[in-house]
Design an enzyme around this catalytic site. Structure first.
Site, PDB file in Angstrom:
ATOM      1  N   HIS A  19      35.098  47.095  38.144  1.00  0.00           N
ATOM      2  CA  HIS A  19      35.591  47.863  39.279  1.00  0.00           C
ATOM      3  C   HIS A  19      34.420  48.211  40.116  1.00  0.00           C
ATOM      4  O   HIS A  19      34.710  48.495  41.369  1.00  0.00           O
ATOM      5  CB  HIS A  19      36.478  49.067  38.998  1.00  0.00           C
ATOM      6  CG  HIS A  19      37.915  48.681  38.616  1.00  0.00           C
ATOM      7  ND1 HIS A  19      38.131  48.168  37.251  1.00  0.00           N
ATOM      8  CD2 HIS A  19      39.237  48.512  39.190  1.00  0.00           C
ATOM      9  CE1 HIS A  19      39.443  48.047  37.200  1.00  0.00           C
ATOM     10  NE2 HIS A  19      39.912  48.451  38.207  1.00  0.00           N
ATOM     11  N   GLY A  20      33.662  48.243  39.753  1.00  0.00           N
ATOM     12  CA  GLY A  20      32.267  49.011  40.778  1.00  0.00           C
ATOM     13  C   GLY A  20      30.993  49.240  39.886  1.00  0.00           C
ATOM     14  O   GLY A  20      31.048  49.466  38.793  1.00  0.00           O
TER      15      GLY A  20
END
Lengths: 405, 464
Positions: free
Chosen positions: B326-327
């Protein structure tokens, strides 16, 4: 290969994949079908438009408190002029998130006379200090007020008006702001307005000699807007092209504005006459402010670009050129820089306090929403600088305790 | 280009749709879909198209390799080379600075002041999504689940399909292979009504709910240190529903667009806030990602077939990588670990949990989800800790602004997410009638008005 553990195709598909085929209908004449389709799509369009209009009005009411039946307009709702044509903020004016107090300033409610012992600080400027991109309460004067809150009895008010040039600040000061007896005035004026031929024309005698204190009913600066579509005005306000398309649009707009113009129409370097006019107008304004007993802090105008401009700065400068097509990108920043130097010179000569915000903030891209307007962080940075400069003046003023007029 | 932007709704989509159905041949439609995918993607920054074209070419060539070579080492080469390249690109663009700064911070802990340069890298939008598309294609080719395509345009259309290009769902080639191959014979009107209904449903979720919530939640969380206990809970509840309606809205719009072009894209959400336990939640939330992680990571690691400890390790590792996907931030890793631990706890003590009444499980698990979103939303640990501290210890402070209106929107969103229908249940028996056009036109009109109000935010999942 063990594929048994892999999910089947059906696991991923919505239950709707077996959408039934529409039942065939008996064919009608082609003309009839066309008319019916046209009527159907017109009704869809009408319903969508009405729903959009209702949606816009309910949304404005829910988020900004705008009455559903009002017809807001920034010029009408935020500005008025007196009988002499002096523009100022509309008392209790409100347009979307921008809200003015009972005197037409973007500040909390205030009395006309400052409370005894209280030092009043006015911030005079245009949209840069009025606040455009900042969230509510994050515009520079509001942040300055918070910075100075440790100084007891200091009151800051935001006397800025969007689009106000130095020339229109003089009657505004004399005819309105001075009545609020600020002891310190922070002047943040944009020199970029002077990069037009019209800026160096002398002020007509009739205007220069006009009285500043005439009474009379306040008039709107524009006619009261009639019934207009809030949805359409939202569309106009909100659409932004991506950068690479906007670049082309700016170029086309500049070409359109400058077509058929001779080569000497452009300012290829900072024009001396315009600079002199800017300086003279600032000089007149600061003299008028000082004559009222207030101290002026002249703040130089900061921009997102550097001088000479970096490649990153060109988009901002070209956007500005759609308003000031005579100046080349290099001239825009050079003029701003020379204007800053001229202001600092003038302050030195006249013994006025100054603040070189341009030197401190120019080129810091993260502080701006566009070439000249600050975002929350930029307004905060400027407010801190101004607070540092103003704080000793507040103490001096309090110590001297001299009357403001 | 956002689905909820004028340029998409009034220029890109109508032109793409009209030309697509005007073309008759499947190859022409592949080319057109690929071309429009690149226009859609290049609208942010045309340079990103080169990266996607490179990834597409590498994966397509690997697919041809699978067709041509049958020896195990050659097939392994065709598997490893493109996946390594894909992961290197993803690693460079998404994780390089994260690794460098983490190294610098770790070195600092041991008293070594390492000067690590920060790379000036722009993260290409949606790189995580299309990298997954190509990786799943290559792995499926290797496993023999699909026959690699010989048509470069079909493959390019699959990778750059604008409806699912930048924020998912993560569509595997085999899921739309059948529709892609029969694209030349697709019937324009067959799915059109359903496509419009899905699109409008998603637009409503995104613009009317998620963006409205964002108008209250974003300012509150920007000043998270000033929030009171009630303010922190309300802001996080708002974010919980904002995130769901934002991403689910995007996915439903993607489904609708797929139907409009004769492609059935798999569902991505199934009312996740109705889940009663972590395992149930991950079968309902971002289904395309969780099923990818299951099939391409968890099961190859051994899944639950190698004993309790290995199962726990595999679950935790899968969720850690899911968080990192996700990041590039430690907060995402903690969020992944948090959900990994919830899954572990449920794996070990699920029987005890299941004894509780359904409503209690629902409420308790919902609170656990909200707590997890704190790490997902926080920009750093300091913000996460501030928010958690405000939520769990009595803290004076401010509330979310314009509270009455916020509560109205929040209650509506909460009802819809936890008790209301989702798109696939509401549209299960759908067949288009002219009256549906009036409903769609009304919702579309209101959504346009809200979009034009300047509060529409980019889709939250674009950053991933």
């Amino acid at each position: 290969m063990n594929t048994a553990v892999l999910p089947s195709r059906a696991e991923f598909l919505p239950a709707t994949q077996a959408c039934p085929q529409p039942t065939p209908r008996p064919q009608r004449p082609r003309g009839y079908r066309r008319v019916r389709s046209a009527a159907y799509f017109s009704a869809l369009f009408l319903i969508a438009f009405v729903a959009a209009e209702i949606g816009a009005r309910v949304d404005d009411w829910a988020h900004d408190g705008v009455p559903p039946l009002a017809n807001p307009s920034p010029a009408y709702d935020l500005q008025v002029q007196n009988a002499d044509g002096i523009v100022r903020g509309r008392p209790n004016g409100r347009y979307k998130r921008w809200q003015l107090n009972e005197h037409g300033f973007r500040s909390p409610p205030m009395s006309q006379e400052p409370a005894p012992g209280r030092v009043r600080v006015a911030v005079l400027g245009a949209s840069e200090t009025f606040g455009l991109y900042e969230s509510n309460g994050a515009e520079m004067p509001a942040q300055l007020a918070r910075e100075l809150q440790d100084e007891t009895s200091v009151e800051v008010f935001n006397a800025s008006i969007t689009g106000m040039t130095v020339r229109s600040m003089l009657p505004y000061w004399e005819g309105w702001v001075s009545d609020f007896r600020p002891r310190i005035v922070v002047l943040y004026a944009s020199p970029l307005f002077y990069l037009r031929d019209s800026a160096i024309k002398p002020i007509p005698e009739s205007v220069a000699a006009a009285p500043r204190k005439s009474e009379g009913e306040l008039r709107p600066v524009v006619a009261e807007p009639g019934l207009n579509s809030r949805f359409v005005s939202r569309l106009k306000d909100s659409y932004h092209f991506p950068d690479w398309i906007q670049r082309h649009r700016n170029r086309w707009e500049i070409e359109r504005l400058s077509q058929d113009k001779p080569a000497d129409w452009y300012y290829r370097s900072a024009p001396a006459a315009n600079l002199a006019r800017f300086r003279a107008d600032i000089d007149a304004l600061t003299q008028a402010i000082r004559a009222s007993g207030a101290e002026v802090v002249v703040v130089t105008h900061a921009v997102r670009a550097e001088s000479p401009p970096r490649p990153d700065d060109l988009d901002d400068l070209q956007s500005m050129r759609t308003h000031l097509p005579q100046a080349t990108p290099e001239t825009l920043v050079a003029f701003n820089q020379e204007a800053s130097a001229a202001l600092l010179d003038m302050c030195r000569e006249n013994g006025m306090p100054s603040l070189d915000a341009a030197a401190a903030l120019n080129g810091k891209r993260e502080l701006y929403g566009d070439l000249v307007h600050f975002n929350d962080a930029g307004a905060s940075a400027l407010a801190r600088l101004v607070a540092e400069r103003v704080r000793p003046l507040v103490q001096e003023t309090r110590a001297a305790a001299k009357p403001s007029r | 280009m956002l689905f909820n932007s004028y340029v998409f709704l009034f220029a890109f989509l109508p032109v793409t749709y009209a030309v697509f159905w005007w073309l008759r041949h499947a190859s022409a439609r592949y080319i057109w879909l690929a071309l429009t995918g690149y226009v859609f993607y290049g609208y942010w920054d045309p340079r990103f198209c080169l990266l996607m074209a490179f990834t597409t070419m590498v994966s397509f060539t690997a697919g041809l390799g699978f067709r041509r070579y049958s020896s195990p080492w050659a097939r392994r080469l065709c598997l490893l080379v493109p996946i390594t390249l894909d992961l290197l690109l993803l690693g460079f663009f998404k994780y390089a600075n994260f690794v460098l700064t983490s190294f610098q911070d770790t070195a600092g802990l041991f008293g070594w002041q390492a000067e690590v340069p920060v790379l000036r890298v722009i993260l290409p939008i949606g790189i995580s999504f299309y990298t997954f598309h190509t990786i799943t294609y290559i792995v499926d080719c290797y496993r023999g689940v699909i026959q690699p395509t010989k048509n470069i345009f079909e493959f390019a259309a699959y990778v750059s399909l604008f409806s699912q290009l930048v924020a998912g769902p993560i569509v595997r080639f085999r899921q739309i292979e059948q529709d892609l191959e029969s694209l030349g014979e697709a019937d324009r009107t067959r799915w059109l009504g359903l496509g419009i209904a899905y699109f409008i449903w998603g637009l409503c979720e995104k613009v009317l709910v998620a963006d409205n919530l964002a108008a209250f939640v974003d300012p509150a969380l920007t000043d998270s240190a000033a929030l009171s206990t009630a303010g922190a809970w309300l802001a996080m509840l708002g974010y919980t529903f904002q995130l769901y309606f934002d991403f689910c809205g995007y996915s439903d719009m993607a489904l609708g667009l797929g139907y409009m072009f004769g492609l059935r894209i798999p569902i991505n959400f199934n009312s996740p806030y109705k889940a009663l336990d972590p395992s149930d939640f991950w079968k309902r939330w971002h289904i395309s990602l969780s099923s990818c992680l299951r099939d391409y990571l968890y099961i190859p690691l051994g899944g639950n077939r190698s004993g309790e400890w290995a199962t726990c390790r595999n679950l935790l590792l899968t969720m850690l990588i899911g968080g990192l996907w996700h990041g590039a931030s430690w907060t995402f890793i903690v969020w992944g670990a948090y959900h990994g631990l919830l899954l572990l706890a449920h794996h070990c003590y699920g029987k005890l949990w299941d004894v509780l009444p359904g409503l209690v499980r629902h409420l308790l698990f919902f609170v656990l989800i909200v707590v997890g979103w704190v790490f997902f939303r926080a920009t750093d640990f300091s913000m996460a800790m501030t928010l958690l501290s405000a939520m769990f210890t009595p803290t004076p402070g401010i509330m979310v602004a314009n509270l009455q209106v916020f509560l109205v929107v929040l209650v509506g969103a909460a009802w819809w997410a936890t008790s209301g229908p989702n798109a696939q249940t509401a549209l299960a028996e759908f067949s288009w009638k002219p009256a549906h056009g009036f409903v769609c036109a009304s919702v579309f009109g209101i959504s346009l008005a809200i979009m034009a109000g300047g509060r529409n935010s980019p889709f939250l999942y674009f950053q991933f």
